[in-house]
Design a protein around this motif. Structure first.
Motif, PDB file in Angstrom:
ATOM      1  N   TYR A  25     -17.456  26.111   6.407  1.00 49.25           N
ATOM      2  CA  TYR A  25     -17.837  24.730   6.702  1.00 49.25           C
ATOM      3  C   TYR A  25     -17.015  23.618   7.519  1.00 49.25           C
ATOM      4  O   TYR A  25     -17.574  22.870   8.129  1.00 49.25           O
ATOM      5  N   LEU A  29     -18.366  22.378  11.079  1.00 52.34           N
ATOM      6  CA  LEU A  29     -18.681  20.963  11.127  1.00 52.34           C
ATOM      7  C   LEU A  29     -18.178  20.291  12.548  1.00 52.34           C
ATOM      8  O   LEU A  29     -18.924  19.897  13.229  1.00 52.34           O
ATOM      9  N   SER A  32     -20.019  22.286  15.287  1.00 51.42           N
ATOM     10  CA  SER A  32     -21.368  21.547  15.509  1.00 51.42           C
ATOM     11  C   SER A  32     -21.584  20.287  15.866  1.00 51.42           C
ATOM     12  O   SER A  32     -22.364  19.692  17.039  1.00 51.42           O
TER      13      SER A  32
END
Length: 73
Positions: A25, A29, A32
């Motif tokens: 994650y 992050l 993205s």
């Protein structure tokens, strides 16, 4: 740590699962959020960042597999 009675941290399966989720994650992050900027910058650089994303997914699934493998014992 002393109350949990964990003698060797790397033998615990949850460490690998937690590490996999945190790495995935945290890396996803940045990927993205910055992908549209990367795409406008250069198509070649966007291809390189896609390799980064594939590596991140591979690392995630390897760490999850290690965690599940260690939980069997």
């Amino acid at each position: 740590m002393t109350e949990a009675r964990i003698l060797n941290l790397w033998k615990e399966p949850l460490i690998f699962l937690n590490l996999a989720v945190l790495i995935y994650y945290a890396g996803n992050l940045f990927y993205s959020l910055l992908f549209n900027l990367i795409l406008d910058y250069s198509r070649e650089f966007a291809k390189i960042t896609n390799y980064y994303f594939v590596g991140l997914n591979t690392l995630f699934y390897i760490l999850v597999a290690i965690g599940f493998w260690k939980s069997d014992r």
